[in-house]
Write a protein that holds these residues in place. Structure first.
Motif, short mmCIF file in Angstrom:
data_model
loop_
_atom_site.label_atom_id
_atom_site.label_comp_id
_atom_site.label_asym_id
_atom_site.label_seq_id
_atom_site.Cartn_x
_atom_site.Cartn_y
_atom_site.Cartn_z
N ALA A 277 15.96 81.36 -23.02
CA ALA A 277 15.61 82.25 -21.90
C ALA A 277 16.88 82.67 -21.17
O ALA A 277 16.86 82.96 -19.97
N LEU B 278 14.68 76.91 -27.00
CA LEU B 278 13.79 77.91 -26.42
C LEU B 278 14.67 78.75 -25.50
O LEU B 278 15.05 78.32 -24.42
N ASP C 237 8.12 82.39 -20.02
CA ASP C 237 9.06 81.40 -20.59
C ASP C 237 8.71 79.99 -20.10
O ASP C 237 8.78 79.02 -20.85
N THR D 195 18.97 86.50 -27.46
CA THR D 195 18.12 85.84 -28.45
C THR D 195 19.01 85.41 -29.61
O THR D 195 20.17 85.82 -29.70
N ARG E 138 5.72 78.70 -21.93
CA ARG E 138 6.05 78.22 -23.27
C ARG E 138 6.70 76.84 -23.21
O ARG E 138 6.39 75.96 -24.00
N THR F 118 13.81 83.00 -14.04
CA THR F 118 13.18 82.66 -15.32
C THR F 118 11.69 83.03 -15.25
O THR F 118 10.99 82.63 -14.32
#
Lengths: 334, 358
Positions: free
Chosen positions: B162, B160, B64, B280, B67, B60
């Motif tokens: 990822a 969110l 990311d 996404t 955020r 990861t």
């Protein structure tokens, strides 16, 4: 030593040891404290000694299958005394309560303390209460201290296993750690995993009374059996575990597998680990198994000449190294 | 477990006359299992096993994590993720979600994305964010969360995202990589994608491969298959985890994934950007995309540079072993990881550290 205290410093692993070594011992490390035993053995005069210990309890949730903070705070302190060879006698109980906490729940905790103390044959003789603002104490924190007499008719246990010892655990491991984790994270195992929290004074006594020389005894709480073995391993001695021989309840084993947890590092509150000469191991094992709290006791390994490592023989006949756990135990992804 | 010894014997016999073979495994659970059971001790000479980028939290990207940290510290936000994600630090620093939690942020550990939906429904005044990480194994669960949130009109939950996908990353990693001669394919991912998603390994990359389960016997069995193929000069894909893995995979999960998410480019920690290797949200789910719900322009930029001396990129590509890294065990430990492979118990370096050095 890091600049700030993190949760890892309270997790019983390497960071915690660093904290004790770098902050507490330099400040007030007495001869007794420097022993870093489960209990301090205090010499009063030439003949009289007592064992003294203390422990703080910040468990969440306060109530979990198999116990609650009340049974835990008594068992934890009683067990620290018992594994030092003492007869647990007197307890203090200090409560730090968050304003708004339910009186009924506090009463239930008090009753649980009373019941557990009675079963362990100890008396709560002093206490203290503080109330803190809402949001400051997770409901309830409890600190217990205990005094034990060293007048048992047995030799006090040693501090470390010797080459040629058998390693024995008094019951299935990892139950408490997994029970609390399951309850805290709302993992609804059915039936729920039960904590093993219980006083061990009577079982320890049964072990001492066999007369088998006890080279080391510990209750492997935070950090689990793995951390205790890592503390025990000293230059000259390797500790060799046979993984297939570790008693682990099936539900606990399944939960560990599901969550990616290593049972060796999960907390226990109702078992002790003991090292005795191999030749007398069966005798000790029989005494433990004859006691209701030790029915599932098992020989899990041995101490051999080595370099201070802890090694596990896997079920495949391979070996792996067991190192002191680091940081908090957290479930893994999927 | 005498089965395992018999399997180890069969593996040794299969390896007679085999050219030297490096097998890469690309699943964190394989990494963990290989290390935990000391499987390398059972490998015949000429067969070695290395760990690729199979630990989802390890790969990861810093951006990311930055955020997620920013969101976790936003007033009114509750952020949930998997346990091992909470520990992962930003490169070269100490900041992690666990640290944010210690400092008072409402960060919670979850064992399923659905936990986020439950929290959102139970605490309607909170903005609940699911920090979604993992490969095809966990992505359908995030998709299920999003669909439920949309169907039931739960507006205070968002994702969110990822997530990453394995085949695209493997293509990028293994194409032209001469160090790896065979691939142990991840059984969990294949249970979702199906075996067919890994056909490109023999067909495009020319490497023999086997889909493997996670028990030590299952891994030995798959390695034996790979060894036989290598010894016989065969290049094919075997399914050695038929109990869980079919040719076409879990159609319901794949359909759900396709409905909710689409491929995108993604940055992998230690590997950089890999085209088409991320996921996404499709447009109808944009309202539940945390990257759109919150203004993330205020998130501080992170420097993409690896800490000096860190060999994680080479380790993830199979070019070096964890112990070759000058930081390993010194400037980089599970407690203070410098590089991605040390951050989770499933990372190659963390596994080598925890179980290595017999």
């Amino acid at each position: 030593m890091e600049q700030e205290i993190t949760l890892a410093h309270g997790a019983g692993g390497e960071a915690y040891r660093e904290l004790v070594r770098d902050v507490f011992l330099p400040a007030y490390g007495s001869r007794e404290l420097r022993e870093l035993g489960d209990s301090a053995l205090c010499q009063l005069d030439e003949t009289a000694r007592l064992a003294f210990t203390t422990d703080g309890f910040v468990v969440r949730p306060l109530c979990f299958p198999g116990g609650d903070i009340g049974s835990l705070c008594v068992s934890g302190t009683v067990n620290d005394l018992a594994v030092a060879g003492a007869v647990p006698r007197f307890l203090s109980v200090s409560m730090i309560v968050e304003a708004g906490f339910s009186t009924d729940e506090l009463r239930r905790v008090a009753e649980s303390i009373a019941r557990t103390a009675e079963s362990a044959n100890v008396r709560v003789v002093t206490g203290d209460t503080k109330v803190v603002e809402r949001g400051k104490a997770d409901g309830l924190y409890v600190v217990t201290s205990g005094v034990g007499s060293l007048d048992g008719d047995w030799a006090l246990p040693g501090q470390a296993p010797m080459v040629g010892d058998a390693l024995i655990v008094s019951g299935p491991i990892a139950s408490h750690g997994m029970a609390v984790m399951a309850a805290r994270e709302n993992l609804c195992f059915q039936p729920p995993i039960e904590s093993d929290a219980r006083p061990l004074a009577s079982l320890a006594r049964a072990a001492y009374e066999t007369g088998v020389p006890v080279h080391a005894m510990r209750d492997p709480t935070r950090g689990g059996v793995g951390a205790t073995l890592c503390e025990w391993a000293a230059p000259g001695v390797d500790l060799l575990l046979r993984e297939a021989d570790l008693p682990i309840r099936l539900d606990v084993r399944a939960a560990c597998a599901l969550l990616g947890m290593e049972p060796l590092f999960a907390a226990n509150e109702g078992v002790f680990l003991v090292a005795v000469p191999q030749a007398r191991a069966d005798e000790l094992l029989a005494a433990l198994r004859a006691h209701p709290d030790g029915r599932e006791a098992a020989i899990i390994g041995r101490a051999v000449a080595g370099e201070g490592r802890v090694l596990a023989e896997t079920e495949l006949g391979t070996q792996r190294r067991i190192l002191m756990p680091r940081g908090e135990l957290l479930p893994r992804i999927c | 477990m005498s089965d395992a010894r018999a399997l180890a014997g069969a593996l040794a016999r299969a390896a007679e006359g085999m050219p030297p073979t490096v097998v890469m495994e690309v699943c964190g659970t394989h990494t963990q299992s290989v290390a935990r059971y000391g499987l390398r001790q059972l490998l015949p000479p000429g067969l070695s096993l290395i760990s690729g980028p199979g630990c989802p939290v390890c790969v990861t990207d810093d951006a990311d994590i930055a955020r997620a940290l920013w969101l976790a510290r936003t007033p009114g936000v509750t952020l949930l993720s998997f346990g091992d994600m909470l520990r992962v630090p930003l490169s070269g620093g100490r900041d992690s979600l666990l640290r944010a939690k210690e400092q008072g942020a409402d960060v919670r550990l979850a064992t399923s994305p659905m936990d986020a939906l439950r929290v959102a429904q139970a605490e309607p005044s909170r903005q609940v964010v699911w920090f979604a990480v993992g490969f095809e194994t966990t992505a359908p669960l995030t998709a299920a969360l999003l669909r439920r949130a949309r169907v039931e009109g739960v507006r205070n939950v968002s994702v969110l995202c990822a997530h990453k996908t394995m085949p695209a990353a493997l293509r990028a990693l293994l194409r032209g990589n001469s160090r790896v001669q065979a691939l142990l394919c991840p059984g969990h991912v294949a249970a979702i994608t199906g075996v067919d998603a890994f056909r490109f390994v023999p067909e495009e990359l020319g490497l023999p491969a086997a889909v493997s389960g996670f028990g030590p016997e299952e891994i030995l069995l798959a390695l034996t298959d790979i060894t036989r193929m290598r010894a016989g000069g065969e290049v094919a894909l075997r399914n050695d985890y038929p109990a869980a893995v079919t040719a076409a995979g879990n159609q319901a999960a794949l359909a759900l994934l396709e409905e909710v998410m689409r491929p995108c480019d993604a940055r992998w920690r230690g590997l950089g950007s890999i085209p088409g290797s991320g996921l996404t949200l499709h447009e109808p789910y944009a309202d539940w995309d945390a990257a759109r719900r919150f203004d993330l322009s205020a998130v501080p930029e992170v420097s993409p540079e690896a800490p000096t001396g860190c060999c994680c990129a080479e380790i993830l590509r199979g070019e070096r072993a964890p112990t070759d890294c000058p930081l390993f065990g010194r400037a980089c430990t599970p407690e203070r990881p410098a590089g991605p492979c040390m951050v989770s118990a499933e990372g190659a370096c963390a596994a080598a550290y925890q179980y290595g050095g017999i």
